[in-house]
Design an enzyme around this catalytic site. Sequence first.
Site, PDB file in Angstrom:
ATOM      1  N   HIS A   1       0.892  -1.039   0.002  1.00 28.32           N
ATOM      2  CA  HIS A   1      -0.088   0.044  -0.070  1.00 28.32           C
ATOM      3  C   HIS A   1       0.875   1.100  -0.065  1.00 28.32           C
ATOM      4  O   HIS A   1       0.116   2.344   0.036  1.00 28.32           O
ATOM      5  CB  HIS A   1      -1.006   0.074   1.297  1.00 28.32           C
ATOM      6  CG  HIS A   1      -1.895  -0.896   1.215  1.00 28.32           C
ATOM      7  ND1 HIS A   1      -1.606  -2.160   2.002  1.00 28.32           N
ATOM      8  CD2 HIS A   1      -3.012  -1.384   0.447  1.00 28.32           C
ATOM      9  CE1 HIS A   1      -2.719  -3.311   1.502  1.00 28.32           C
ATOM     10  NE2 HIS A   1      -3.515  -2.680   0.676  1.00 28.32           N
ATOM     11  N   GLY A   2       2.086   0.958  -0.130  1.00 30.35           N
ATOM     12  CA  GLY A   2       3.031   2.468  -0.175  1.00 30.35           C
ATOM     13  C   GLY A   2       3.564   3.080   1.034  1.00 30.35           C
ATOM     14  O   GLY A   2       3.610   4.098   1.101  1.00 30.35           O
TER      15      GLY A   2
END
Length: 174
Positions: free
Chosen positions: A139-140
């Site tokens: 999800h970064g």
Amino acid sequence: MATASETKATRRDFLYIATGAVGAVGVAGAAWPLIQQLNPDASVLALASIRFDVSPIPEGSSVTIMWRGLPVFVRHRTAAEIEEARAVPLSDLKDPETDEDRVVPGHEQWLIMIANCTHLGCVPVGESGDYDGWFCPCHGSHYDTSGRIRRGPAPKNLVVPPYEFLTDTVVEIG
């Protein structure tokens, strides 16, 4: 006029007391296994803490070990990484925590954290991301060289488990 009467213990009184005592012992004997089964299993107790020798880890690299079924990062940080982590103002952090609070005094070069992203529990990739720390590709989320969240959806820093150094090279986690 009141008279003092003497009460004698009867055989019936003895039987009531003896029956009650035997019943209490029977209930306790039946309850003991039920209470004892609530204690942790021996395999769980064996995983409660682990000892790990950090001496083979070269400076600037990390290893992943398992503790209580969780991956744990053990990072031997360089002086530049420590300096970089300590130079970050707390106002830049989502979850403000100093680098000094995340390490054991006297062993600042060792960073030990549970390797689960605090967003959804993914395992971040080490030595990557915008801050040269850890990056969660799911999800970064970007973590810095102290494992603190700097960017992305993760709400908290990587968790530091309870640990202590038994010697200069042996650490006990848990």
